[in-house]
Motif scaffolding. Structure first.
Motif, PDB file in Angstrom:
ATOM      1  N   SER B 253      -0.362  11.479  18.693  1.00  0.00           N
ATOM      2  CA  SER B 253       0.840  11.597  17.869  1.00  0.00           C
ATOM      3  C   SER B 253       0.575  11.161  16.435  1.00  0.00           C
ATOM      4  CB  SER B 253       1.939  10.728  18.457  1.00  0.00           C
ATOM      5  OG  SER B 253       1.542   9.385  18.355  1.00  0.00           O
ATOM      6  N   VAL B 254       1.572  11.337  15.614  1.00  0.00           N
ATOM      7  CA  VAL B 254       1.485  10.924  14.221  1.00  0.00           C
ATOM      8  C   VAL B 254       1.166   9.436  14.111  1.00  0.00           C
ATOM      9  CG1 VAL B 254       2.742  10.788  12.058  1.00  0.00           C
ATOM     10  CG2 VAL B 254       3.149  12.687  13.595  1.00  0.00           C
ATOM     11  N   VAL B 255       1.692   8.666  15.065  1.00  0.00           N
ATOM     12  CA  VAL B 255       1.457   7.222  15.050  1.00  0.00           C
ATOM     13  C   VAL B 255      -0.044   6.924  15.070  1.00  0.00           C
ATOM     14  CG1 VAL B 255       1.812   5.088  16.325  1.00  0.00           C
ATOM     15  CG2 VAL B 255       3.668   6.740  16.120  1.00  0.00           C
ATOM     16  N   ILE B 256      -0.786   7.706  15.868  1.00  0.00           N
ATOM     17  CA  ILE B 256      -2.236   7.519  15.926  1.00  0.00           C
ATOM     18  C   ILE B 256      -2.859   7.788  14.553  1.00  0.00           C
ATOM     19  CG2 ILE B 256      -4.374   8.308  17.000  1.00  0.00           C
ATOM     20  CD1 ILE B 256      -2.768   7.064  19.099  1.00  0.00           C
ATOM     21  N   SER B 257      -2.377   8.833  13.886  1.00  0.00           N
ATOM     22  CA  SER B 257      -2.879   9.149  12.534  1.00  0.00           C
ATOM     23  C   SER B 257      -2.693   7.971  11.603  1.00  0.00           C
ATOM     24  CB  SER B 257      -2.111  10.330  11.936  1.00  0.00           C
ATOM     25  OG  SER B 257      -2.516  11.529  12.511  1.00  0.00           O
ATOM     26  N   ILE B 258      -1.487   7.410  11.650  1.00  0.00           N
ATOM     27  CA  ILE B 258      -1.165   6.315  10.735  1.00  0.00           C
ATOM     28  C   ILE B 258      -1.985   5.078  11.085  1.00  0.00           C
ATOM     29  CG2 ILE B 258       0.697   4.816   9.923  1.00  0.00           C
ATOM     30  CD1 ILE B 258       2.599   7.187  10.488  1.00  0.00           C
ATOM     31  N   GLU B 259      -2.087   4.826  12.398  1.00  0.00           N
ATOM     32  CA  GLU B 259      -2.872   3.668  12.841  1.00  0.00           C
ATOM     33  C   GLU B 259      -4.319   3.774  12.363  1.00  0.00           C
ATOM     34  OE1 GLU B 259      -1.622   1.355  16.922  1.00  0.00           O
ATOM     35  OE2 GLU B 259      -2.250   3.432  17.060  1.00  0.00           O
ATOM     36  N   LEU B 260      -4.834   4.988  12.440  1.00  0.00           N
ATOM     37  CA  LEU B 260      -6.216   5.221  12.038  1.00  0.00           C
ATOM     38  C   LEU B 260      -6.408   4.896  10.554  1.00  0.00           C
ATOM     39  CD1 LEU B 260      -8.618   6.226  13.592  1.00  0.00           C
ATOM     40  CD2 LEU B 260      -8.068   8.557  12.893  1.00  0.00           C
ATOM     41  N   LEU B 261      -5.462   5.347   9.757  1.00  0.00           N
ATOM     42  CA  LEU B 261      -5.563   5.087   8.322  1.00  0.00           C
ATOM     43  C   LEU B 261      -5.420   3.589   8.029  1.00  0.00           C
ATOM     44  CD1 LEU B 261      -5.910   6.486   5.599  1.00  0.00           C
ATOM     45  CD2 LEU B 261      -3.439   6.582   5.403  1.00  0.00           C
ATOM     46  N   MET B 262      -4.448   2.959   8.698  1.00  0.00           N
ATOM     47  CA  MET B 262      -4.267   1.513   8.515  1.00  0.00           C
ATOM     48  C   MET B 262      -5.537   0.766   8.915  1.00  0.00           C
ATOM     49  SD  MET B 262      -0.808   0.580  10.285  1.00  0.00           S
ATOM     50  CE  MET B 262       0.767   0.557   9.832  1.00  0.00           C
ATOM     51  N   MET B 263      -6.141   1.245   9.979  1.00  0.00           N
ATOM     52  CA  MET B 263      -7.317   0.579  10.513  1.00  0.00           C
ATOM     53  C   MET B 263      -8.435   0.526   9.477  1.00  0.00           C
ATOM     54  SD  MET B 263      -9.469   1.802  13.782  1.00  0.00           S
ATOM     55  CE  MET B 263     -10.749   2.812  13.102  1.00  0.00           C
ATOM     56  N   ILE B 264      -8.695   1.653   8.817  1.00  0.00           N
ATOM     57  CA  ILE B 264      -9.814   1.614   7.869  1.00  0.00           C
ATOM     58  C   ILE B 264      -9.443   0.869   6.592  1.00  0.00           C
ATOM     59  CG2 ILE B 264     -10.958   3.668   8.802  1.00  0.00           C
ATOM     60  CD1 ILE B 264      -9.989   5.171   6.327  1.00  0.00           C
ATOM     61  N   VAL B 265      -8.145   0.817   6.283  1.00  0.00           N
ATOM     62  CA  VAL B 265      -7.756   0.023   5.114  1.00  0.00           C
ATOM     63  C   VAL B 265      -7.962  -1.460   5.410  1.00  0.00           C
ATOM     64  CG1 VAL B 265      -5.833  -0.649   3.625  1.00  0.00           C
ATOM     65  CG2 VAL B 265      -6.139   1.737   4.244  1.00  0.00           C
ATOM     66  N   ILE B 266      -7.547  -1.879   6.602  1.00  0.00           N
ATOM     67  CA  ILE B 266      -7.726  -3.282   6.979  1.00  0.00           C
ATOM     68  C   ILE B 266      -9.213  -3.622   7.083  1.00  0.00           C
ATOM     69  CG2 ILE B 266      -7.433  -4.937   8.869  1.00  0.00           C
ATOM     70  CD1 ILE B 266      -4.664  -3.755   9.304  1.00  0.00           C
ATOM     71  N   GLY B 267      -9.975  -2.715   7.644  1.00  0.00           N
ATOM     72  CA  GLY B 267     -11.413  -2.959   7.790  1.00  0.00           C
ATOM     73  C   GLY B 267     -12.110  -3.019   6.446  1.00  0.00           C
ATOM     74  N   GLY B 268     -11.694  -2.207   5.525  1.00  0.00           N
ATOM     75  CA  GLY B 268     -12.327  -2.170   4.206  1.00  0.00           C
ATOM     76  C   GLY B 268     -12.722  -0.757   3.848  1.00  0.00           C
ATOM     77  N   LEU B 269     -11.976  -0.144   2.936  1.00  0.00           N
ATOM     78  CA  LEU B 269     -12.260   1.235   2.534  1.00  0.00           C
ATOM     79  C   LEU B 269     -13.619   1.316   1.852  1.00  0.00           C
ATOM     80  CD1 LEU B 269      -8.905   2.556   1.055  1.00  0.00           C
ATOM     81  CD2 LEU B 269     -10.078   3.363   3.101  1.00  0.00           C
ATOM     82  N   GLY B 270     -14.304   2.396   2.107  1.00  0.00           N
ATOM     83  CA  GLY B 270     -15.555   2.622   1.394  1.00  0.00           C
ATOM     84  C   GLY B 270     -16.738   1.865   1.946  1.00  0.00           C
ATOM     85  N   SER B 271     -16.662   1.444   3.214  1.00  0.00           N
ATOM     86  CA  SER B 271     -17.846   0.837   3.815  1.00  0.00           C
ATOM     87  C   SER B 271     -17.893   1.193   5.295  1.00  0.00           C
ATOM     88  CB  SER B 271     -17.825  -0.683   3.646  1.00  0.00           C
ATOM     89  OG  SER B 271     -16.864  -1.243   4.505  1.00  0.00           O
ATOM     90  N   ILE B 272     -19.080   1.373   5.805  1.00  0.00           N
ATOM     91  CA  ILE B 272     -19.242   1.689   7.219  1.00  0.00           C
ATOM     92  C   ILE B 272     -18.785   0.497   8.063  1.00  0.00           C
ATOM     93  CG2 ILE B 272     -20.951   2.186   9.011  1.00  0.00           C
ATOM     94  CD1 ILE B 272     -22.472   3.822   6.978  1.00  0.00           C
ATOM     95  N   HIS B 273     -19.097  -0.702   7.579  1.00  0.00           N
ATOM     96  CA  HIS B 273     -18.662  -1.907   8.287  1.00  0.00           C
ATOM     97  C   HIS B 273     -17.151  -1.904   8.503  1.00  0.00           C
ATOM     98  CE1 HIS B 273     -22.484  -3.168   6.509  1.00  0.00           C
ATOM     99  NE2 HIS B 273     -22.583  -4.006   7.513  1.00  0.00           N
ATOM    100  N   GLY B 274     -16.442  -1.412   7.491  1.00  0.00           N
ATOM    101  CA  GLY B 274     -14.981  -1.424   7.528  1.00  0.00           C
ATOM    102  C   GLY B 274     -14.434  -0.697   8.745  1.00  0.00           C
ATOM    103  N   ALA B 275     -15.058   0.424   9.103  1.00  0.00           N
ATOM    104  CA  ALA B 275     -14.581   1.191  10.254  1.00  0.00           C
ATOM    105  C   ALA B 275     -14.698   0.353  11.528  1.00  0.00           C
ATOM    106  CB  ALA B 275     -15.378   2.480  10.391  1.00  0.00           C
TER     107      ALA B 275
END
Ligand SMILES: Nc1ncnc2c1ncn2[C@@H]1O[C@H](COP(=O)(O)OP(=O)(O)OP(=O)(O)O)[C@@H](O)[C@H]1O
Ligand SMILES: [Mg+2]
Lengths: 254, 365
Positions: B253-275
């Motif tokens: 669902s859309v929720v998964i899309s949003i969660e995915l985006l939030m996840m990489i923002v929390i992890g750290g955008l622009g780094s493999i570690h972030g994912a």
């Protein structure tokens, strides 16, 4: 022999004619400066040469090619590199990475080989690095190699931008106000570098600059423009003493 | 304090800085491979889930973290990969071919969608991709004969070179399969980032005009990035389907899309570690919350009834905290801590402070 030729180039933005029937040519091996008051259309000339805009009229030829037939991302491949008036670096990358992007036009490897990082990619990376190191040495950027652009002082960024343009190994280098915002010492450095870029590297330089001291000390010829059109063209002394130029800068009173 | 001396350009081209760093990563990999012997089946399942999310995160990271194009629609590509994989397997294609194909199909479709989508910028691109995510629900319902529609589909046990792999029957083997995919994708990603294409992604992210002036074809680069991103996301989707065992139009669902985006923002955008860091947060948050809830229940004597949407809410709160106080994400925080130790006692407080950015006037449009 002229390397770059603009013939009767005009571009309008809505009602405003930013460049108005402008013609000039830049010879191989010279330093050619464009001066003019704010809003004269100097940066627009650069953007036309970079193919960011299509002119409404006129032709632009570079090194025997019709530049207007070249797509915007293809201009670099012909040997035109540039800097921007308001520094356009890749802010969240290191100086080294920025300069390596400059090598992009020499890329020979495919996407798949890069994902596998084959020996040919490795070789290409080493080659690129060697070229980039030459430029780092040339512009004294050694202390900043691993630094993020976002944390660098303004003066250093200006130099990094020149370095990135040089990394493409251009025939023609467009510098949009290379000395604006620089201190006196930094401007002096820039003056010598521009000299060396022309003499040692054999690169033709076309620059826009407001600092007349810098312009008259490095450039062979100067084009003065106002309201998108040519006012005067000649040696720095000729242009500085041209009545039309004096009038444009100082107003009718002079 | 640890200083790495550089004597050779290869030191910068190699993905690791020195033997110490390589050793650490090899140790981590060793631990990951040995995980089935180290932790019980329940946690192994959770770890598998984290790895699958990390894979999806890697997919989105290419596009959003490295190319600067936000997507709120990546669940659509998870779904595409998932369905493609299962439909191919049901059609008799062996898993070893079906799985890579599922990613490739997703990648190609993603690249095709990218052509019109990437003319849009910022918020418009986000809305476009969000629409994709909403649309996929309907498409799955409409293509019922293949997709099973609302009643969904079951993932059959897969056969890898004669080895029967099933999430419940053989959790160890399934875990290793996922780990293998994640390791291969990560290595490819690392390679890409140290090669011209990866750098041109970053170039497009940070300044389209100057990327173009350097000879980078902006539209083409974005399309490639979108394609690669969708390919990896497709693989993650395929694994998610196998992991879940059953799925239907509402799984992605859309929720998964949003969660995915939030996840990489929390992890750290622009780094493999972030994912990976983001995936750990999202993977273990439910566990953490249920433990915290029990604890709170015992403490205050309240009931431990489920609070709907709690997870998502807490996740959103974490996101807000990060955007306000640590825009570089968990990885950025980690970098600061590491630098503090490496430079001890010379760390300065403003070391990671960004200079104010200068006005950028020259835009392509
Ligand atoms: N993309 C655009 N759309 C509309 N107007 C534009 C555009 N680009 C430039 N102009 C206008 O064209 C005129 C010339 O601008 P240009 O940037 O070339 O001036 P300039 O000579 O470089 O001035 P400065 O010394 O301030 O840099 C200005 O009036 C500017 O507002
Ligand atoms: Mg200008």
């Amino acid at each position: 022999m002229s390397l770059l030729e603009l013939d009767n180039v005009t571009i309008r933005f809505g009602g405003l004619t930013a460049v108005d029937g402008l013609s000039f040519s830049v010879d191989e091996g010279e330093v050619f400066a464009i001066v003019g008051p704010n809003g004269a259309g100097k940066s627009t000339v650069f953007n036309l040469i970079s193919r960011f805009y299509d002119p409404d009229e006129g032709t632009i030829r570079f090194d025997g090619h019709d530049l207007l037939k070249v797509r915007p991302a293809g201009v670099a491949a012909y040997g035109v590199a540039r800097t921007f008036q308001n520094i356009e670096l890749f802010d969240h990358a290191t100086v080294l990475q920025n300069l390596l992007v400059g090598r992009h036009r020499h890329r020979r490897t495919s996407l798949l080989s890069e994902i596998l990082f084959t020996p040919s990619v490795r070789r290409q990376e080493l080659e690129s690095r060697e070229k980039v190191e030459e430029i780092i040495d040339f512009l004294d950027l050694q202390p900043y190699r691993e630094k993020m652009i976002a944390g660098l002082p303004y003066g250093v960024r200006k130099v990094v931008e020149v370095a990135r343009a040089l990394a493409t190994e251009p025939k023609l280098l467009l510098l949009d106000e290379p000395a604006s915002g620089l201190s006196v010492e930094e401007t002096t450095d820039m003056r010598w570098w521009i000299d060396d870029i022309r003499r040692q590297m054999g690169i033709t330089v076309l620059m826009v600059e407001h600092d007349m001291g810098l312009v008259s000390s490095v450039s062979d010829r100067v084009l003065a423009m106002a309201d998108g059109a040519r006012l005067a063209l000649g040696t720095p002394e000729e242009v500085q003493s041209d009545p039309a130029v004096i009038e444009a800068y100082l107003g009718k009173a002079a | 304090m640890r200083i790495v001396f550089k004597t050779d350009y290869m030191q910068d081209i190699r993905p690791w800085k020195d033997g110490y760093q390589l050793g650490l990563y090899l140790l981590l990999l060793g631990l990951a491979v040995a995980a089935p012997w180290l932790i019980d089946t329940f946690y192994l399942g959770e770890l598998t889930n984290v790895l699958i999310w990390a894979l999806a995160g890697l997919g989105l990271m290419v596009l959003t973290g490295h190319t600067g194009q936000a997507s709120l629609g990546h669940a659509a590509f998870l779904a595409l990969g998932c369905y493609a994989n299962i439909i191919l397997i049901e059609a008799g294609v062996p898993f070893l071919a079906a799985f890579p194909l599922a990613g490739l199909i997703t990648g190609v479709i993603g690249a095709l969608i990218a052509v019109p989508a990437l003319r849009l910028h910022g918020i418009y691109l986000a809305i476009f991709t969000l629409a994709l995510s909403i649309l996929v629900d309907d498409i799955i319902v409409l293509t019922e004969p293949w997709s099973g529609g609302v009643s969904g589909k079951f993932a059959p046990p897969i056969n890898l070179l004669g080895l029967e792999i099933d999430r419940w029957g053989t959790p160890d083997a399934f875990y290793w399969l996922v780990l293998g995919v994640v390791v291969i994708v990560t290595l490819g990603y690392i390679n890409l980032l140290r090669a011209p294409m990866g750098r041109s992604f970053i170039a497009v992210r940070d300044s389209e005009v100057s990327a173009q002036a350097m000879g980078v074809d902006v539209a083409r680069t974005k399309t490639i990035s979108f394609g690669l991103s969708c390919m990896v996301t497709g693989w993650a989707g395929a694994l998610m389907g196998l992991y879940a065992g059953a799925f239907n139009n509402e799984t992605f669902s859309v929720v998964i899309s949003i969660e995915l985006l939030m996840m990489i923002v929390i992890g750290g955008l622009g780094s493999i570690h972030g994912a990976f860091l983001g995936a750990i947060v999202i993977g273990f948050l439910p566990q953490f919350l249920s433990i915290a809830k029990e604890y709170a229940g015992a403490l205050f004597g309240g009931s431990t009834v489920a609070i709907p949407g709690l997870e998502f809410g807490v996740f959103g709160m974490i996101l807000i905290v990060f955007i306000l106080f640590e825009p570089m994400g968990l990885y950025g925080r980690w970098l600061k801590i590491r630098t503090w130790f490496e430079l001890f006692p010379f760390y300065r407080k403003d070391m990671f402070k960004r200079q104010k950015s200068y006005l950028k006037t020259e835009r392509l449009r």
